[in-house]
Design a protein around this motif. Structure first.
Motif, PDB file in Angstrom:
ATOM      1  N   PRO A  44       0.792  -1.350  -0.123  1.00 21.27           N
ATOM      2  CA  PRO A  44       0.018   0.083   0.092  1.00 21.27           C
ATOM      3  C   PRO A  44       0.735   1.390   0.147  1.00 21.27           C
ATOM      4  O   PRO A  44       0.244   2.350  -0.534  1.00 21.27           O
ATOM      5  N   ASP A  45       1.990   1.328   0.587  1.00 22.57           N
ATOM      6  CA  ASP A  45       2.797   2.461   0.762  1.00 22.57           C
ATOM      7  C   ASP A  45       4.045   2.482  -0.285  1.00 22.57           C
ATOM      8  O   ASP A  45       5.013   3.342  -0.239  1.00 22.57           O
ATOM      9  N   ASN A  46       3.973   1.137  -1.117  1.00 19.87           N
ATOM     10  CA  ASN A  46       5.049   0.989  -1.865  1.00 19.87           C
ATOM     11  C   ASN A  46       4.729   0.660  -3.093  1.00 19.87           C
ATOM     12  O   ASN A  46       4.933  -0.601  -3.526  1.00 19.87           O
ATOM     13  N   LYS A  47       3.791   1.539  -4.060  1.00 18.08           N
ATOM     14  CA  LYS A  47       3.093   1.017  -5.084  1.00 18.08           C
ATOM     15  C   LYS A  47       4.069   1.139  -6.335  1.00 18.08           C
ATOM     16  O   LYS A  47       5.241   2.178  -6.420  1.00 18.08           O
ATOM     17  N   ALA A  48       3.634   0.680  -7.572  1.00 18.12           N
ATOM     18  CA  ALA A  48       4.111   0.906  -8.903  1.00 18.12           C
ATOM     19  C   ALA A  48       3.310   1.755  -9.713  1.00 18.12           C
ATOM     20  O   ALA A  48       1.948   1.196  -9.793  1.00 18.12           O
ATOM     21  N   LEU A  49       3.768   2.479 -10.606  1.00 17.77           N
ATOM     22  CA  LEU A  49       2.860   3.349 -11.577  1.00 17.77           C
ATOM     23  C   LEU A  49       3.390   2.865 -13.087  1.00 17.77           C
ATOM     24  O   LEU A  49       4.591   3.443 -13.042  1.00 17.77           O
ATOM     25  N   TYR A  50       2.518   2.301 -13.945  1.00 16.42           N
ATOM     26  CA  TYR A  50       3.126   2.426 -15.101  1.00 16.42           C
ATOM     27  C   TYR A  50       2.360   3.215 -16.145  1.00 16.42           C
ATOM     28  O   TYR A  50       0.939   3.332 -16.271  1.00 16.42           O
ATOM     29  N   ILE A  51       2.984   4.401 -16.711  1.00 14.01           N
ATOM     30  CA  ILE A  51       2.107   5.165 -17.409  1.00 14.01           C
ATOM     31  C   ILE A  51       2.765   5.157 -19.049  1.00 14.01           C
ATOM     32  O   ILE A  51       3.755   5.050 -19.272  1.00 14.01           O
ATOM     33  N   ILE A  59       7.914   4.494 -10.534  1.00 16.99           N
ATOM     34  CA  ILE A  59       6.968   5.480 -11.518  1.00 16.99           C
ATOM     35  C   ILE A  59       7.813   5.041 -12.769  1.00 16.99           C
ATOM     36  O   ILE A  59       9.015   5.471 -12.900  1.00 16.99           O
ATOM     37  N   PHE A  60       7.005   4.493 -13.908  1.00 16.95           N
ATOM     38  CA  PHE A  60       7.753   4.148 -14.974  1.00 16.95           C
ATOM     39  C   PHE A  60       7.099   4.938 -15.986  1.00 16.95           C
ATOM     40  O   PHE A  60       5.790   4.453 -16.345  1.00 16.95           O
ATOM     41  N   PHE A  61       7.544   5.898 -16.717  1.00 19.97           N
ATOM     42  CA  PHE A  61       6.740   6.822 -17.727  1.00 19.97           C
ATOM     43  C   PHE A  61       7.275   6.224 -19.273  1.00 19.97           C
ATOM     44  O   PHE A  61       8.370   6.479 -19.528  1.00 19.97           O
ATOM     45  N   ILE A  75      -0.301  -8.019  -9.938  1.00 19.01           N
ATOM     46  CA  ILE A  75      -0.428  -6.519 -10.235  1.00 19.01           C
ATOM     47  C   ILE A  75      -1.180  -5.873  -9.359  1.00 19.01           C
ATOM     48  O   ILE A  75      -1.706  -4.773  -9.752  1.00 19.01           O
ATOM     49  N   THR A  76      -1.630  -6.364  -8.014  1.00 20.02           N
ATOM     50  CA  THR A  76      -2.566  -5.927  -7.088  1.00 20.02           C
ATOM     51  C   THR A  76      -1.834  -4.162  -7.179  1.00 20.02           C
ATOM     52  O   THR A  76      -2.877  -3.557  -6.841  1.00 20.02           O
ATOM     53  N   TYR A  77      -0.701  -3.872  -6.659  1.00 22.63           N
ATOM     54  CA  TYR A  77      -0.129  -2.754  -6.175  1.00 22.63           C
ATOM     55  C   TYR A  77       0.515  -2.228  -7.541  1.00 22.63           C
ATOM     56  O   TYR A  77       1.486  -1.205  -7.167  1.00 22.63           O
ATOM     57  N   VAL A  78      -0.049  -2.402  -8.849  1.00 30.57           N
ATOM     58  CA  VAL A  78       0.763  -1.956  -9.972  1.00 30.57           C
ATOM     59  C   VAL A  78      -0.411  -1.362 -10.736  1.00 30.57           C
ATOM     60  O   VAL A  78      -1.270  -1.801 -10.926  1.00 30.57           O
ATOM     61  N   THR A  79      -0.417   0.116 -10.676  1.00 29.98           N
ATOM     62  CA  THR A  79      -1.372   0.838 -11.489  1.00 29.98           C
ATOM     63  C   THR A  79      -0.861   1.385 -12.690  1.00 29.98           C
ATOM     64  O   THR A  79       0.166   1.523 -13.056  1.00 29.98           O
ATOM     65  N   PHE A  80      -2.015   1.202 -13.750  1.00 35.70           N
ATOM     66  CA  PHE A  80      -1.761   1.479 -15.260  1.00 35.70           C
ATOM     67  C   PHE A  80      -2.531   2.671 -15.613  1.00 35.70           C
ATOM     68  O   PHE A  80      -3.896   2.773 -15.377  1.00 35.70           O
ATOM     69  N   ILE A  81      -1.772   3.925 -16.201  1.00 33.08           N
ATOM     70  CA  ILE A  81      -2.657   4.816 -16.467  1.00 33.08           C
ATOM     71  C   ILE A  81      -2.330   5.239 -18.033  1.00 33.08           C
ATOM     72  O   ILE A  81      -1.185   5.353 -18.592  1.00 33.08           O
ATOM     73  N   TRP A 137      11.438   6.591 -13.854  1.00 37.72           N
ATOM     74  CA  TRP A 137      12.099   6.310 -15.091  1.00 37.72           C
ATOM     75  C   TRP A 137      11.315   7.020 -16.369  1.00 37.72           C
ATOM     76  O   TRP A 137      10.085   7.047 -16.287  1.00 37.72           O
ATOM     77  N   PHE A 138      12.044   7.794 -17.061  1.00 35.67           N
ATOM     78  CA  PHE A 138      11.386   8.541 -18.101  1.00 35.67           C
ATOM     79  C   PHE A 138      11.860   7.733 -19.433  1.00 35.67           C
ATOM     80  O   PHE A 138      13.155   7.868 -19.797  1.00 35.67           O
ATOM     81  N   VAL A 139      11.081   7.057 -20.368  1.00 39.73           N
ATOM     82  CA  VAL A 139      11.751   5.942 -21.227  1.00 39.73           C
ATOM     83  C   VAL A 139      11.297   6.750 -22.536  1.00 39.73           C
ATOM     84  O   VAL A 139       9.924   6.748 -22.728  1.00 39.73           O
TER      85      VAL A 139
END
Length: 455
Positions: A192-199, A259-261, A220-226, A375-377
């Motif tokens: 909950p306090d250490n999630k991953a975000l894929y953008i 956070i992975f952009f 991927i419970t704690y992985v959010t995709f936007i 990361w900005f890829v």
């Protein structure tokens, strides 16, 4: 595409003809290139898969149904008769429920098709070589990366989230799959306090990444995709990286420490330039530069953004076999270094005043030090916001047209702070090199004179 419910006969015929031609070419390659005897290739079962095409077809002449492409001669129209020579087809019914298992076993257990073990293993080796281009291991259900560039990126330690990693690579360099591998590595630590975000900018890419992660058992419970293009405002993340409150909101309030952009080039080259400028300024201001006395006995990754900026007046002269840095008349030796770089770039080449400052980018108002991954890829030449491509212009002395690159790429001086993924794994030579270096195929050896990989 050619076997859906609305398929047309002409397209289906062309697809079938192309499939048969490819299968025959495959056999020819085995025989002519690899020297496999005809007595063995005749036993190889070739097949085309038609997942949405019924295995029977209605005959307009006799008003009955026949197995597809196996009409009796009296029901066929005049002219050449197309045949599936040396090939078998898998249709819709064959894939239903347990039918494929039965269908498959009936063929592979046919003793009339058995060949000697030595030839079988040789063919297996050839197919291993041909199929190793994937960056995902279907057998082990995990990602494996081709090349040191990706591995160096994957193994980087956590960093200050106000100092992001910028990663550039053209198509085929494994940008997205390296992100997938990183999420897989981080998954046991997520919560909950250490999630991953894929953008990214594409729902198709989001679905692709989800599928890849789920296939290798990543929770991927704690992985959010936007989808940044469609959901940035709704998710309240639009421009988060250039707004202190936006960064604080993502990290502190929502718990995104990873956070992975991806596809960041679709922010536009102008915005990517500003992002690069911001990171560059921090390097030039000393935030990421070690003191000179701290350099000795340190080991830095070979693609480290530190390497071109160790200290003013340091001239780098580093290769795989020569790792001495000359500083005035003093030689500094790196211990256990894995630096592999050749450049004569120094900070004397940089005019700090020429680099526009973007003071709010990636800043966080809190005094707390936040570590994780940001990361900005990007691939600056694939931006949908910018026009890129080859054009022609009359500039040479003979008045002839020369090809030039049209567009507004990021200035080279700014890319010195960007990690570069250079190896393209859609190229057979690079795949072969990886197979040889990792000993994926028994008896695969490197030629001593020409550097080619051979069996």
């Amino acid at each position: 595409k050619s076997c859906g419910q609305t398929f047309d006969r002409e397209r289906l015929y062309k697809s079938r003809k192309k499939a048969n031609s490819q299968l025959e070419s495959h056999i020819s390659i085995l025989k002519e290139t690899f020297g496999i005897q005809s007595s063995a290739t005749e036993k190889i079962l070739l097949h085309s898969v038609w997942p949405f095409l019924p295995g029977t077809e209605h005959c307009s002449k006799c008003k009955k149904s026949h197995p597809r492409w196996q009409k009796p001669d009296e029901c066929r129209p005049p002219g050449p008769k197309a045949k599936d020579r040396n090939a078998w087809n898998v249709f819709e019914e064959d894939l239903a429920e347990d039918n494929f298992t039965t269908f498959f076993l009936n063929h592979v257990t046919d003793q009339t098709k058995a060949m000697d073990k030595e030839t079988w293993f040789e063919i297996l080796t050839i197919h291993t070589i041909l199929s190793c281009g994937a960056l995902y291991n279907q057998m082990q259900k995990e990602f494996y990366l081709l090349g040191q560039d990706q591995l160096n990126l994957l193994t980087r330690p956590p960093h200050d989230l106000s100092q992001p990693l910028l990663v550039q690579g053209v198509a085929g360099t494994g940008k997205t799959l390296t992100i997938c591998a990183k999420i897989q590595e981080l998954q046991p630590q997520l919560g909950p306090d250490n999630k991953a975000l894929y953008i990214c900018f594409s729902n198709n890419l989001i679905n692709h990444v989800k599928t890849r992660l789920e296939e290798c058992g990543v929770d991927i419970t704690y992985v959010t995709f936007i989808n940044y293009e469609k959901e940035a405002e709704k998710e309240n993340i639009k421009g988060f990286y250039k707004d202190e409150k936006g960064m604080e909101r993502l990290v502190n309030e929502r718990g995104f420490r990873n956070i992975f952009f991806d596809e960041a080039e679709d922010l536009g080259v102008e915005e990517i330039t500003k992002i690069c400028q911001s990171v560059k300024n921090r390097i030039l201001s000393g935030q990421q530069i070690p003191k000179l006395e701290e350099i000795e006995d340190k080991s830095y990754p070979k693609d480290s953004i530190l390497s071109p900026h160790l200290s003013k007046d340091i001239m780098l002269s580093i290769t795989a076999t020569d790792t001495d840095i000359s500083y005035a008349d003093t030689d500094l030796s790196f211990a256990d270094t894995d630096i592999s770089l050749e450049t004569d770039f120094t900070l004397d080449d940089v005019d700090v005043d020429d680099v526009e400052d973007n003071p709010t980018y990636f800043r966080m108002s809190s005094d707390t030090h936040h570590e994780g991954y940001l990361w900005f890829v990007f691939d600056q030449f694939q931006s949908r916001r910018d026009q890129h491509g080859l054009g022609s212009t009359k500039t040479n002395q003979n008045g002839e047209e020369e090809l030039v690159w049209l567009g507004s790429p990021v200035e080279e001086i700014l890319l010195t702070s960007v990690i570069q993924l250079r190896t393209i794994f859609r190229m057979t030579e690079n795949i072969a090199k990886y197979i040889g270096e990792k000993y994926l195929v028994p008896n695969w050896k490197l030629g001593e004179e020409d550097g080619d990989y051979k069996i």
